[in-house]
Motif scaffolding. Structure first.
Motif, PDB file in Angstrom:
ATOM      1  N   ASP A 148     -40.548  26.076 -18.321  1.00 63.93           N
ATOM      2  CA  ASP A 148     -41.407  25.499 -17.276  1.00 63.93           C
ATOM      3  C   ASP A 148     -42.432  26.499 -16.735  1.00 63.93           C
ATOM      4  O   ASP A 148     -43.239  26.143 -15.870  1.00 63.93           O
ATOM      5  CB  ASP A 148     -40.555  24.952 -16.115  1.00 63.93           C
ATOM      6  CG  ASP A 148     -39.799  23.704 -16.528  1.00 63.93           C
ATOM      7  OD1 ASP A 148     -40.081  23.168 -17.606  1.00 63.93           O
ATOM      8  OD2 ASP A 148     -38.919  23.266 -15.760  1.00 63.93           O
ATOM      9  N   ILE A 208     -37.734  25.973 -26.576  1.00 62.35           N
ATOM     10  CA  ILE A 208     -36.986  24.839 -25.998  1.00 62.35           C
ATOM     11  C   ILE A 208     -37.584  23.488 -26.421  1.00 62.35           C
ATOM     12  O   ILE A 208     -36.859  22.609 -26.883  1.00 62.35           O
ATOM     13  CB  ILE A 208     -36.946  24.914 -24.454  1.00 62.35           C
ATOM     14  CG1 ILE A 208     -36.492  26.290 -23.961  1.00 62.35           C
ATOM     15  CG2 ILE A 208     -36.079  23.791 -23.869  1.00 62.35           C
ATOM     16  CD1 ILE A 208     -35.033  26.607 -24.076  1.00 62.35           C
ATOM     17  N   SER A 248     -28.209  22.314 -22.398  1.00 58.68           N
ATOM     18  CA  SER A 248     -29.038  21.245 -21.829  1.00 58.68           C
ATOM     19  C   SER A 248     -28.772  21.160 -20.327  1.00 58.68           C
ATOM     20  O   SER A 248     -27.629  20.975 -19.901  1.00 58.68           O
ATOM     21  CB  SER A 248     -28.693  19.899 -22.490  1.00 58.68           C
ATOM     22  OG  SER A 248     -29.158  18.830 -21.671  1.00 58.68           O
TER      23      SER A 248
HETATM   24  C1  EPZ Z   1     -34.838  19.957 -17.407  1.00 56.81           C
HETATM   25  O1  EPZ Z   1     -35.088  18.899 -18.328  1.00 56.81           O
HETATM   26  C2  EPZ Z   1     -36.020  20.010 -16.475  1.00 56.81           C
HETATM   27  N1  EPZ Z   1     -36.116  18.732 -15.773  1.00 56.81           N
HETATM   28  C3  EPZ Z   1     -37.289  20.307 -17.249  1.00 56.81           C
HETATM   29  O2  EPZ Z   1     -38.346  20.450 -16.320  1.00 56.81           O
HETATM   30  C4  EPZ Z   1     -37.114  21.621 -18.021  1.00 56.81           C
HETATM   31  O3  EPZ Z   1     -38.246  21.846 -18.829  1.00 56.81           O
HETATM   32  C5  EPZ Z   1     -35.865  21.553 -18.904  1.00 56.81           C
HETATM   33  O4  EPZ Z   1     -34.703  21.203 -18.091  1.00 56.81           O
HETATM   34  C6  EPZ Z   1     -35.551  22.860 -19.604  1.00 56.81           C
HETATM   35  O5  EPZ Z   1     -35.367  23.870 -18.660  1.00 56.81           O
HETATM   36  C7  EPZ Z   1     -35.342  18.507 -14.714  1.00 56.81           C
HETATM   37  O6  EPZ Z   1     -34.524  19.326 -14.319  1.00 56.81           O
HETATM   38  C8  EPZ Z   1     -35.514  17.220 -13.996  1.00 56.81           C
HETATM   39  P1  EPZ Z   1     -32.765  19.940 -21.311  1.00 56.81           P
HETATM   40  P2  EPZ Z   1     -33.931  18.356 -19.266  1.00 56.81           P
HETATM   41  O7  EPZ Z   1     -31.781  18.831 -21.486  1.00 56.81           O
HETATM   42  O8  EPZ Z   1     -32.651  18.423 -18.550  1.00 56.81           O
HETATM   43  C9  EPZ Z   1     -32.943  18.992 -26.028  1.00 56.81           C
HETATM   44  C10 EPZ Z   1     -40.581  20.222 -15.538  1.00 56.81           C
HETATM   45  O9  EPZ Z   1     -41.715  20.563 -15.966  1.00 56.81           O
HETATM   46  N2  EPZ Z   1     -31.943  17.949 -25.746  1.00 56.81           N
HETATM   47  O10 EPZ Z   1     -32.284  21.252 -20.856  1.00 56.81           O
HETATM   48  O11 EPZ Z   1     -34.376  17.053 -19.812  1.00 56.81           O
HETATM   49  C11 EPZ Z   1     -34.280  18.712 -25.375  1.00 56.81           C
HETATM   50  O12 EPZ Z   1     -35.063  17.831 -26.147  1.00 56.81           O
HETATM   51  C12 EPZ Z   1     -39.529  19.673 -16.473  1.00 56.81           C
HETATM   52  O13 EPZ Z   1     -40.260  20.256 -14.338  1.00 56.81           O
HETATM   53  C13 EPZ Z   1     -31.399  17.226 -26.807  1.00 56.81           C
HETATM   54  O14 EPZ Z   1     -31.754  17.429 -27.980  1.00 56.81           O
HETATM   55  O15 EPZ Z   1     -33.980  19.460 -20.406  1.00 56.81           O
HETATM   56  C14 EPZ Z   1     -34.845  20.095 -25.256  1.00 56.81           C
HETATM   57  O16 EPZ Z   1     -35.412  20.477 -26.482  1.00 56.81           O
HETATM   58  C15 EPZ Z   1     -40.003  19.242 -17.808  1.00 56.81           C
HETATM   59  N3  EPZ Z   1     -30.456  16.274 -26.514  1.00 56.81           N
HETATM   60  C16 EPZ Z   1     -33.616  20.951 -24.959  1.00 56.81           C
HETATM   61  O17 EPZ Z   1     -32.508  20.182 -25.413  1.00 56.81           O
HETATM   62  C17 EPZ Z   1     -30.036  16.033 -25.252  1.00 56.81           C
HETATM   63  O18 EPZ Z   1     -29.189  15.138 -25.066  1.00 56.81           O
HETATM   64  C18 EPZ Z   1     -33.389  21.318 -23.502  1.00 56.81           C
HETATM   65  O19 EPZ Z   1     -33.521  20.136 -22.715  1.00 56.81           O
HETATM   66  C19 EPZ Z   1     -30.589  16.769 -24.188  1.00 56.81           C
HETATM   67  C20 EPZ Z   1     -31.538  17.731 -24.465  1.00 56.81           C
END
Ligand code: EPZ
Length: 430
Positions: free
Chosen positions: A315, A337, A174
Motif C-alpha cells: 500500500d 503481493i 492474507s
Molecule cells: C488488505 O487487502 C488491504 N485491505 C489492502 O489495502 C492491502 O493492499 C492488502 O491487505 C495487502 O496488505 C484491507 O485491509 C481492507 P490480502 P486483502 O488478502 O486482505 C492474495 C488499500 O489500498 N489472496 O492480504 O484483500 C491476494 O490476491 C488496500 O488500502 C488470494 O490469492 O489482501 C493478494 O495477492 C488495497 N486468496 C495477496 O493474497 C485469498 O483468499 C494478499 O492479499 C486472499 C488473498
C-alpha cells in the motif's frame, strides 16, 4: 467527477494529524455482527469506504448510533464515533451492489456465519490491482466445518450446528483471510490455530478489540494465532489505531518537497521496515511528543520490495515510487503481493519520470525534475502517488478520478494545504 489541482514546488512545513486507519476500521466494524452488545468504535476516519460499509451493515439489520460522536467532537477528539448494535440482524445476505463497491465487505462472511450459522455474500470480483480471489477465506472456513457453495456469483455458507475449531495453515499471508477466520473462530466450539497468519497492525487491532468483546485470543502480532471459542461476545468500546499508510504517505509528501512536518498521532512502531526504506531514501524521522517529526534535505535512490508486515507494504509502493522519481541515482521497486499494481507507472512517466518496467519490478532512474500534467488516478494508492509527484513537479498537475483518493485519505487537500502546499479540489459541475 472532482479533480485535484496541484501547483508543485512549495516546500511543506507544519503539523498534520493522522486519522484512524481505514484498513483497521473496516474489519472492526464487521466485528459488530458477532454480538448483541453494542460495539462503539472511535477515531474512525470519515471516508467513503466507511460509509459504504455502514450501508452494508444497516441492510443486514445493524443499528448505527452516532450519539457519542457529538460529545467526542465537543471534547476536541477527531474522528468519527459510532455505536453499532447488531441485536436486530435479520438479513445475512451481502448483495453484489454493495460488495462490488468495496472488497472488504467480504469480511462480514466470517462473523455472520459464526453467529447465525448461515451467510450469503456476493463474490467481490477482480479489481484494478489484481484478481484478488477469496479462496483462502473459503478454505479456512471449510476447515472450521462450514459447508460452502458458489451460487450465481454468491458464496453460500452454512454451519447449522455452529463452527468447530481446527487448524488452518495459510499457504501464504492474507490480511483479509486472517481477519475473517479470527472473527469466525471466536464463536467456534473448541480451539482454532491460524498458522502463517498476517501480522499487520490492523490484524492486531482487530484481535485486541475482539478480546475486549470477550474473545480468547493469543499470539497477536506473531504468525500463529490461537483462538479459544467462547459461547458469546459482548459489547465494548475501542479506538481505531492511527493510519500507518497515511502516516508514511504524508511523510513522503513532505520529503518530496524537501520539507519538514510534524505528524501528530503517528505510530512509528507500526511502520515496520517502511521506516528503514524511507530512511535509506534520505528521510529523517525523530520522535516528538504525541507523534513524529519528518524532514528531508536530499533524496537518494534505494531498492524496495513489497512484503507482508513487517516488510515494506504494497500500500506504499506507488507513493515510494513517486518519491524516488526525483532521487539521485536509481531504485529498483519490486511488487510481490499484487500482480497488477503498477498502473501509476505510465501516469508518472507522463510527468517526466524515467521508469522501466520488467514484470514485477520497476527500475526508477531519478530525474532532475518532473513537470505537471493532467493524469488519471487508477486506484487509491496510485492516486496518492500522483499527488506526491504533483507536489514536486514544475507547473500544474491535474489529478482526475479523485473518488479513488476519497476512499482512503481524509481531507487530504486540506491537510496538505495547511502545510503550505498549493492544492485545491475542483468540484464537479452538476
Ligand atoms: C488488505 O487487502 C488491504 N485491505 C489492502 O489495502 C492491502 O493492499 C492488502 O491487505 C495487502 O496488505 C484491507 O485491509 C481492507 P490480502 P486483502 O488478502 O486482505 C492474495 C488499500 O489500498 N489472496 O492480504 O484483500 C491476494 O490476491 C488496500 O488500502 C488470494 O490469492 O489482501 C493478494 O495477492 C488495497 N486468496 C495477496 O493474497 C485469498 O483468499 C494478499 O492479499 C486472499 C488473498
Amino acid at each position: 467527477m472532482d479533480k485535484i489541482a496541484i501547483r508543485g514546488g512549495n516546500r511543506l512545513s507544519g503539523r498534520v494529524r493522522v486519522g484512524g486507519a481505514k484498513n483497521a476500521a473496516l474489519p472492526l466494524m464487521c466485528a459488530s455482527l458477532l454480538t448483541e452488545g453494542t460495539l462503539t468504535l472511535s477515531n474512525l476516519p470519515r471516508l467513503a469506504d466507511i460509509t459504504t460499509l455502514m450501508r452494508l451493515l444497516v441492510q443486514h439489520g445493524v443499528e448505527m448510533n452516532m450519539d457519542g460522536d457529538e460529545s467526542c467532537r465537543a471534547a476536541g477528539r477527531q474522528g468519527l464515533t459510532i455505536g453499532m448494535d447488531a441485536t436486530g440482524v435479520n438479513n445475512t445476505t451481502a448483495p453484489y451492489d454493495l460488495v462490488r463497491k468495496m472488497r472488504a465487505s467480504v469480511l462480514v462472511l466470517g462473523p455472520l456465519l459464526a453467529r447465525f450459522g448461515n451467510a450469503r455474500v456476493s463474490l467481490p470480483g477482480g479489481c484494478a490491482i489484481g484478481t484478488r480471489p477469496v479462496d483462502l477465506h473459503l478454505k479456512g472456513l471449510q476447515h472450521l466445518g462450514a459447508e460452502i457453495d458458489l451460487d450465481q456469483g454468491y458464496i453460500v455458507a452454512k454451519a447449522p450446528n455452529g463452527l468447530q475449531g481446527g487448524e488452518v495453515v495459510f499457504p501464504f499471508v492474507s490480511v483479509g483471510a486472517t481477519e475473517n477466520l479470527m472473527m469466525a473462530a471466536t464463536l467456534a466450539k473448541g480451539t482454532t490455530r491460524l498458522v502463517n497468519a498476517a501480522r499487520e497492525p490492523e490484524v492486531t487491532d482487530l484481535g485486541e478489540c475482539l478480546i475486549r468483546m470477550g474473545a480468547k485470543i493469543s499470539g497477536l502480532g506473531t504468525d500463529t494465532l490461537e483462538i479459544e471459542g467462547v459461547s458469546g461476545l459482548h459489547g465494548a468500546e475501542h479506538p481505531v489505531i492511527p493510519d500507518r499508510i497515511e502516516t508514511a504517505s504524508l511523510a513522503m509528501a513532505a520529503a518530496v518537497t524537501r520539507g519538514e512536518i510534524d505528524l501528530i498521532d503517528a505510530r512509528p512502531d507500526h511502520l515496520g521496515s517502511a521506516i528503514e526504506a524511507m530512511e535509506a531514501a534520505g528521510i529523517n524521522f525523530s520522535p516528538i511528543e504525541g507523534g513524529l517529526r519528518v524532514s528531508c534535505n536530499e533524496l537518494v535512490g534505494t531498492d524496495v520490495m513489497t512484503e507482508p508486515y513487517p516488510g515494506f507494504p504494497t500500500d506504499l509502493q506507488a507513493q515510494m515510487m513517486a518519491l524516488l522519481t526525483t532521487a539521485s541515482g536509481a531504485s529498483m521497486i519490486t511488487e510481490s503481493i499484487f500482480e497488477n499494481r503498477f498502473m501509476h507507472v505510465p501516469e508518472l512517466m507522463r510527468m517526466g519520470a524515467n521508469i522501466n518496467l520488467h514484470g514485477r519490478s520497476a527500475m526508477v532512474r531519478g530525474v532532475e525534475r518532473l513537470t505537471g500534467a493532467e493524469v488519471m488516478a487508477t486506484d487509491l494508492r496510485a492516486s496518492m502517488s500522483l499527488v506526491i509527484a504533483g507536489l514536486a513537479a514544475e507547473g500544474e498537475t491535474l489529478v482526475n478520478r479523485v473518488y479513488h483518493l476519497d476512499r482512503g485519505y481524509e481531507r487530504l487537500e486540506e491537510k496538505l494545504s495547511a502545510c503550505g502546499a498549493d492544492i485545491t479540489r475542483i468540484k464537479e459541475q452538476s
